[in-house]
Design an enzyme around this catalytic site. Structure first.
Site, mmCIF file in Angstrom:
data_model
loop_
_atom_site.group_PDB
_atom_site.id
_atom_site.type_symbol
_atom_site.label_atom_id
_atom_site.label_comp_id
_atom_site.label_asym_id
_atom_site.label_seq_id
_atom_site.Cartn_x
_atom_site.Cartn_y
_atom_site.Cartn_z
ATOM 1 N N PRO A 1 0.999 -1.333 -0.176
ATOM 2 C CA PRO A 1 -0.062 -0.140 0.010
ATOM 3 C C PRO A 1 0.763 1.234 0.032
ATOM 4 C CG PRO A 1 0.197 -0.909 2.191
ATOM 5 C CD PRO A 1 0.589 -1.910 1.341
ATOM 6 N N GLU B 1 -3.336 1.335 -14.286
ATOM 7 C CA GLU B 1 -4.004 2.244 -14.310
ATOM 8 C C GLU B 1 -3.332 3.604 -13.918
ATOM 9 O OE1 GLU B 1 -7.749 3.923 -12.066
ATOM 10 O OE2 GLU B 1 -8.350 2.108 -12.706
ATOM 11 N N CYS C 1 -8.918 8.835 -10.213
ATOM 12 C CA CYS C 1 -8.502 8.753 -11.289
ATOM 13 C C CYS C 1 -9.273 8.983 -12.507
ATOM 14 C CB CYS C 1 -7.838 7.189 -11.555
ATOM 15 S SG CYS C 1 -6.504 6.773 -10.392
#
Length: 514
Positions: free
Chosen positions: A179, A251, A285
């Site tokens: 993370p 992504e 995003c």
């Protein structure tokens, strides 16, 4: 557990889930600026040890029936919803408004349920078309990659850390998660809940530390990598994966457009533009950063959008009375402020917002609408990743599509029209991985059957849907031949065999065989 009341015991409990023996790193709340404790960081040796433990656990996990692996996800779905408020509180600790935090928990539950219900459909062995009918049988098997590395971002620290892993998990893989250093507790809380649901302890490893060190080590021990983050870092991840000949899904950045056509419902479009531009303070995003409005709707839309934006309530109290929270860090605050100041210095106009709100917290910035933005301004083409959107007037539908496509990015887009057929036609012309008609991003983001990912510099691969789970498996073809070999035999020489096969191919085409 409230945002400000994360205790040392909470940090110690979650930190115990880390595979980490290195120096401790202090965690600070972006809401209060106060220390919430320390977590150890991972060394290269920790990553290697974690990979070995995960690989051993993966052998047994992959041998379990798909139905058993899928049931874990369905049970996790229920446990997530039971622990919803706890996770929302934890997510508000990174500056989210409560609704944004709730949406993240719900998205993880949607993902767990979807792959729990569809895993068998996507992963069970299938019969294929053999070369010679009745004599050649082909079976396709979906074989787990092994160890999947997940490098998660800070902006959606639960769903982007856990959702990719859920699909990989039900496909029979082990997981190693790194993370973001700013938000490790939330990912650890997700893994803690998975273990409480019945996940074997060693199957999902979590490492902690800087990407340049721990991220590189993670890629070196993985068989496939999922990365969500900036385009620049994504290129580095892709290059390292290519050097190892392993796959990756990325992504990356976006400069996402919204197109408001001349027959749109102005009020509905303005309502959604607020959500599309300012959800999670624009740190999303798929967030809208460019809006193109076809005349003569420009002024009516802008008036409605400005009025709604000025009414946005800022704050991070543990209730649903605030619409937008703060930014994650001073770095994000400085980037947002710099984009706005640069635009203003070059002639743009602020129609709403445009100010830091230090009275609310260290990293609050008002939701901001700009007009008069031109190509020499930083916010014209660069991703801001904050609560800033530029609105433009365009002459026609064609001009709107050209403007929407005038970007190095291609992640998400939105089209507004009262004619759904027209909306879908326009959507097909926009070069983005997801396009929403009469929505900003939630229709595709929330429809887990809809693959999500970028075109152009917005990334590679897809999460969600069939594509989102089959990226985690290798396809193995097994062909069984019966009777005669596929070679000259039974008195046929090479020339005769070639003639027979030529006639055979012609017949197969004529009867419609693939």
């Amino acid at each position: 557990m409230s945002v400000q009341a994360v205790s040392n015991s909470d940090v110690d409990r979650l930190g115990a889930l880390l595979t980490a023996t290195g120096p401790a790193k202090e965690l600070r709340s972006p809401v209060t600026g106060q220390s919430v404790g320390e977590l150890p960081t991972s060394t290269a040796a920790d990553v290697e040890v974690g990979a070995q433990l995960a690989r051993r656990a993966q052998v047994d996990w992959a041998a379990r029936p798909i139905e058993e692996r899928a049931q874990l996800l369905l049970d996790f779905h229920d446990h997530l919803l039971d622990r919803r408020d706890y996770l929302i509180d934890l997510l508000q600790g990174v500056g989210k408004a409560r609704l944004s935090a709730a949406e993240e928990v719900l998205h993880v539950a949607l993902t767990a349920r979807y792959y729990g219900r569809t895993a068998r459909r996507y992963l069970h062995s299938e019969r294929g078309e053999g070369l010679v009918p009745l004599l050649t049988r082909v079976d396709r098997h979906y074989v787990p990659k092994g160890l999947v590395g997940v490098i998660g971002p800070w902006n959606y620290p639960l769903t982007m850390a856990i959702s990719d892993g859920l699909a990989a998990l039900v496909a029979g893989n082990a997981i190693m998660l790194k993370p973001d250093q700013q938000t490790p507790l939330i990912a650890l809380a997700g893994v803690e809940l998975l273990r409480a649901t019945g996940l074997p302890a060693d199957l999902w490893q979590v490492v902690h530390g800087p990407g340049a060190v721990v991220g590189r080590e993670l890629i070196d021990v993985s068989d496939y990598v999922c990365f969500t983050g900036s385009t620049a870092t994504g290129r580095t991840v892709a290059a390292q994966c290519a050097g190892r000949l392993i796959g990756c899904s990325l992504e990356l950045g976006g400069k996402n457009p919204m197109v408001v056509l001349d027959d749109a419902d102005v009020e509905a479009a303005a309502d959604c533009a607020v959500r599309a531009s300012f959800s999670n303070a624009g740190q999303l995003c798929v967030s809208t950063e460019r809006i193109y409005v076809v005349e003569p709707l420009f002024e009516p839309f802008l008036d409605a959008f400005v009025a709604r934006t000025r009414a946005i309530r800022l704050g991070t109290a543990p209730d649903f009375d605030h619409d937008m929270g703060g930014l994650i860090s001073n770095d994000q605050l400085q980037r947002v402020g710099a984009h706005v100041e640069d635009a203003l210095s070059k002639g743009a106009a602020v129609r709403a917002g445009g100010r830091q709100r230090s009275d609310l917290g260290d990293f609050f910035y008002e939701p901001t609408i700009l007009t008069g933005v031109t190509p020499e301004m930083d916010c014209y083409a660069q991703e801001t990743f904050g609560p800033v959107v530029s609105v433009y007037s365009v002459a026609s539908e064609e001009a709107a599509v050209r403007a929407a496509n005038d970007s190095e990015y291609g992640l998400n887009a939105s089209v507004w029209t009262t004619d759904h057929d027209r909306g879908r036609r326009i959507a097909s012309k926009i070069k983005c991985g997801t396009v929403n008609v009469n929505e900003g991003f939630a229709a595709t983001f929330g429809s887990i059957d809809a693959p999500m990912g970028g075109m152009k510099n917005s990334g590679l691969g897809r999460r969600q849907g069939q594509d989102g789970i089959r990226r985690f498996v290798d396809v193995q073809s097994v062909a069984t031949q019966t009777g005669i070999p596929i070679a000259p035999s039974h008195g046929l020489d090479g020339k005769s065999f070639t003639s027979v096969m030529t006639s055979f191919l012609r017949v197969m085409k004529k009867i419609g065989r693939p």
